[in-house]
Design an enzyme around this catalytic site. Structure first.
Site, short mmCIF file in Angstrom:
data_model
loop_
_atom_site.label_atom_id
_atom_site.label_comp_id
_atom_site.label_asym_id
_atom_site.label_seq_id
_atom_site.Cartn_x
_atom_site.Cartn_y
_atom_site.Cartn_z
NE ARG A 94 29.10 66.49 21.74
CZ ARG A 94 30.43 66.96 21.62
NH1 ARG A 94 30.97 67.72 22.88
NH2 ARG A 94 31.39 66.67 20.70
CB SER A 140 29.62 61.96 17.35
OG SER A 140 30.88 62.61 17.43
CD GLU A 173 26.64 64.80 19.60
OE1 GLU A 173 26.04 65.25 18.54
OE2 GLU A 173 27.80 64.79 19.99
P1 FAD Z 1 19.47 71.44 14.96
O1 FAD Z 1 19.54 70.09 14.61
O2 FAD Z 1 18.43 72.25 14.37
O3 FAD Z 1 18.60 71.00 16.72
C1 FAD Z 1 19.27 70.23 17.63
C2 FAD Z 1 18.23 70.12 18.83
O4 FAD Z 1 18.35 71.67 19.30
C3 FAD Z 1 17.07 69.77 18.44
O5 FAD Z 1 16.18 69.29 19.54
C4 FAD Z 1 16.20 71.45 18.34
O6 FAD Z 1 14.57 71.32 18.49
C5 FAD Z 1 16.95 72.32 19.34
N1 FAD Z 1 17.09 73.36 19.11
C6 FAD Z 1 17.66 74.06 17.98
N2 FAD Z 1 17.67 75.51 18.06
C7 FAD Z 1 16.98 75.85 18.92
C8 FAD Z 1 16.68 76.85 19.79
N3 FAD Z 1 17.21 78.08 19.34
N4 FAD Z 1 16.24 77.00 21.10
C9 FAD Z 1 15.70 75.70 21.60
N5 FAD Z 1 16.14 74.59 21.25
C10 FAD Z 1 16.71 74.63 19.70
N6 FAD Z 1 28.34 68.98 17.88
C11 FAD Z 1 29.47 69.11 18.73
O7 FAD Z 1 28.99 69.30 19.91
N7 FAD Z 1 30.53 68.95 18.20
C12 FAD Z 1 31.19 68.85 16.94
O8 FAD Z 1 32.55 68.60 16.84
C13 FAD Z 1 30.25 68.51 16.08
N8 FAD Z 1 30.77 68.24 14.64
C14 FAD Z 1 29.78 67.97 13.77
C15 FAD Z 1 30.17 67.69 12.55
C16 FAD Z 1 29.10 67.25 11.69
C17 FAD Z 1 29.73 67.14 10.16
C18 FAD Z 1 27.84 67.47 11.86
C19 FAD Z 1 26.64 67.11 10.77
C20 FAD Z 1 27.29 67.94 13.22
C21 FAD Z 1 28.45 68.14 14.08
N9 FAD Z 1 27.86 68.27 15.47
C22 FAD Z 1 28.82 68.70 16.72
C23 FAD Z 1 26.42 68.41 15.94
C24 FAD Z 1 25.78 69.80 15.47
O9 FAD Z 1 26.47 70.52 14.60
C25 FAD Z 1 25.58 70.47 16.81
O10 FAD Z 1 24.79 69.78 17.76
C26 FAD Z 1 24.67 72.02 16.55
O11 FAD Z 1 24.57 72.45 17.68
C27 FAD Z 1 23.41 71.65 15.96
O12 FAD Z 1 22.89 72.87 15.39
P2 FAD Z 1 21.67 73.02 14.71
O13 FAD Z 1 21.19 74.37 14.57
O14 FAD Z 1 21.90 72.32 13.39
O15 FAD Z 1 20.42 72.17 15.78
N1 EPU Z 2 38.66 56.27 16.98
C1 EPU Z 2 38.86 54.96 16.29
N2 EPU Z 2 38.09 54.55 15.32
C2 EPU Z 2 37.06 55.62 14.79
C3 EPU Z 2 36.84 56.82 15.11
C4 EPU Z 2 37.78 57.12 16.33
O1 EPU Z 2 39.41 54.14 16.67
O2 EPU Z 2 36.89 55.13 13.43
C5 EPU Z 2 39.60 56.61 18.06
C6 EPU Z 2 40.62 57.67 17.72
O3 EPU Z 2 41.60 57.09 17.04
C7 EPU Z 2 40.83 58.38 18.78
C8 EPU Z 2 39.42 58.23 19.44
O4 EPU Z 2 38.58 57.14 18.81
O5 EPU Z 2 41.78 57.79 19.43
C9 EPU Z 2 38.55 59.75 19.50
O6 EPU Z 2 38.35 59.93 18.05
P1 EPU Z 2 38.32 61.48 17.65
O7 EPU Z 2 39.20 62.40 18.10
O8 EPU Z 2 38.03 61.48 16.21
O9 EPU Z 2 37.15 62.15 18.22
P2 EPU Z 2 35.51 61.59 18.76
O10 EPU Z 2 35.78 61.08 20.43
O11 EPU Z 2 35.30 60.44 17.96
C10 EPU Z 2 34.58 63.61 19.66
C11 EPU Z 2 33.34 64.52 19.55
C12 EPU Z 2 33.24 65.31 18.35
C13 EPU Z 2 34.35 66.04 18.11
C14 EPU Z 2 35.78 65.47 18.36
C15 EPU Z 2 36.81 66.54 18.46
C16 EPU Z 2 31.82 63.25 20.68
C17 EPU Z 2 30.54 62.43 20.62
N3 EPU Z 2 32.29 63.54 19.47
O12 EPU Z 2 34.58 62.68 18.67
O13 EPU Z 2 32.04 65.82 18.00
O14 EPU Z 2 34.49 66.92 17.07
O15 EPU Z 2 35.64 64.56 19.73
O16 EPU Z 2 36.70 67.22 19.74
O17 EPU Z 2 32.04 63.59 21.86
C18 EPU Z 2 29.82 65.58 17.42
O18 EPU Z 2 29.74 65.75 18.48
O19 EPU Z 2 29.02 65.55 16.31
C19 EPU Z 2 31.19 65.65 17.08
C20 EPU Z 2 31.58 65.18 15.84
#
Ligand code: FAD
Ligand code: EPU
Length: 338
Positions: A162, A237, A333
């Site tokens: 991240r 997250s 994050e």
């Molecule tokens: P924004 O929220 O619009 O911007 C994020 C940051 O990047 C800001 O600081 C912004 O200024 C900057 N930025 C945006 N676009 C540009 C650009 N073109 N050039 C320079 N800077 C820029 N993230 C994960 O890594 N893994 C996950 O599994 C994951 N799951 C998610 C699930 C949910 C339900 C949600 C809501 C979010 C999740 N995220 C996850 C976080 C998010 O999806 C990512 O961080 C994504 O890359 C954000 O994209 P955005 O376009 O919405 O960025």
């Molecule tokens: N867990 C709990 N309780 C909870 C949630 C999780 O005990 O309420 C435990 C689960 O049981 C598991 C562990 O935590 O053993 C990990 O949970 P999970 O697999 O759901 O993943 P996470 O570590 O919570 C990360 C990323 C997610 C990504 C998933 C899958 C970060 C900060 N988050 O979540 O990314 O989708 O793994 O790879 O690294 C995001 O960045 O926004 C995001 C959603």
């Protein structure tokens, strides 16, 4: 290119917060972006993609540049590999689906991550055992001060968990306009070991998984755990998973034998923040309009008309609780925007 005044950002942030920006412009080409960056009114603008990783703490005092540069194409290829070039304004999941339809492998585990392509390298998006850095070829960025365009190779980006140079030394210095990924055309390397993918494929009756099967499995897992921002405001997250010294992890494991953890190297271990938060009793508990989600304690949720300040206050409450119970500091994050 229309510059608008006093624009509501409710539709442009996945927490659904009702916050205004004094000035707002949407750019659909690199040239238009360069023009806007020259305009002194946009000097310290917030660059916004899909708004799915920002917490807007209050009405903004600075303008917003919304990045909507479209386009996906194969820019180079040989028999094994294709370089896919995508505009920063492409919806990330649309790019994933485009690659699967075109039988290009590498980002299927990153299905359904909200947001746009341009933000993907900023925090090096990751999920289910794959990170953007695994397939990153290069990216084009425009210098906010100079207007010059620069190509960032993988080794320039300091990608980590991240993390990237764009969150550190080059924070707010470049706007990403194009992302290029190196994807497989044949002999796809499927990543099935992480987070229940194999079990889900089994449950789906899949024996020899394709790229599409892996994407469908990931989508199924994500839908079961993560709230959909279109119905429940959230930014995924809220915190990163803390990385602690192995001595600390061992100490904790002796107290909590069921604690999940992931070894990183011979010095450090990652502990899931969701588990830590659940242990403090915050999972599924609401405080006014906010709370940590009942299926995923790491997801901070806006249950109604929360403000950015309320959400941040709750995040701090959770951070304090984890600190006092475990002596571990959680780091957001999500990008906090003033
Ligand atoms: P924004 O929220 O619009 O911007 C994020 C940051 O990047 C800001 O600081 C912004 O200024 C900057 N930025 C945006 N676009 C540009 C650009 N073109 N050039 C320079 N800077 C820029 N993230 C994960 O890594 N893994 C996950 O599994 C994951 N799951 C998610 C699930 C949910 C339900 C949600 C809501 C979010 C999740 N995220 C996850 C976080 C998010 O999806 C990512 O961080 C994504 O890359 C954000 O994209 P955005 O376009 O919405 O960025
Ligand atoms: N867990 C709990 N309780 C909870 C949630 C999780 O005990 O309420 C435990 C689960 O049981 C598991 C562990 O935590 O053993 C990990 O949970 P999970 O697999 O759901 O993943 P996470 O570590 O919570 C990360 C990323 C997610 C990504 C998933 C899958 C970060 C900060 N988050 O979540 O990314 O989708 O793994 O790879 O690294 C995001 O960045 O926004 C995001 C959603």
């Amino acid at each position: 290119m229309e510059i608008k005044e006093q624009v509501s950002l409710t539709q442009f942030n996945s927490f659904g917060l009702s916050v205004n920006a004094p000035l707002f412009v949407e750019v659909t080409t690199s040239l238009a972006l360069q023009e806007v960056l020259k305009d002194p009114r946009f000097e310290n603008a917030l660059i916004l993609g899909g708004g799915s990783n920002v917490l807007l703490l209050q009405d903004l005092s600075r303008p917003v540049i919304k990045i909507s540069i479209p386009g996906i194409r194969i820019s180079e290829e040989n028999e094994q590999t294709a370089i896919v070039s995508a505009g920063a304004g492409v919806v990330w999941h649309d790019l994933v689906m485009w690659c699967i339809v075109n039988n290009l492998g590498g980002i299927e585990n990153l299905s359904l991550i909200p947001g746009l392509v341009g933000a993907a390298p900023i925090q090096n998006i990751g999920a289910y055992g794959v990170e953007l850095s695994d397939v990153f070829y290069n990216a084009i960025g425009i210098g906010r001060k100079t207007g010059d365009s620069k190509i960032f190779e993988a080794e320039d980006c300091n990608f980590g968990y991240r993390d990237s140079i764009f969150k550190n030394e080059l924070k707010d210095e470049y706007v990403i306009t194009t992302l290029r990924l190196s994807l497989t055309k044949v002999n796809h390397q499927l990543h099935l070991d992480y987070g229940g993918i194999t079990q889900t494929l089994d449950a789906m009756g899949v024996i020899t998984p394709t790229l599409d099967d892996v994407a469908r499995a990931v989508i199924r897992i994500r839908r079961a755990k993560l709230p959909d921002p279109s119905t429940l405001g959230n930014a995924g997250s809220f915190f990163t998973n803390p990385v602690v010294l192995k001595t600390k992890a061992a100490q904790m494991a002796s107290l909590y034998p069921d604690m999940p953890s992931y070894s990183i190297d011979d010095q450090f271990t990652k502990i899931p923040a969701g588990w830590l938060i659940e242990q403090t009793g915050f999972k599924g508990k609401t405080f006014g309009n906010v709370g940590m989600h009942n299926k995923q304690a790491l997801v901070l949720v806006n249950y109604g008309n929360a403000t950015g300040a309320e959400l941040w206050e709750h995040a701090q409450r959770v951070m304090d609780a984890v600190m006092s119970k475990f002596d571990i500091e959680l780091a957001p994050e999500v990008n906090l925007i003033n």
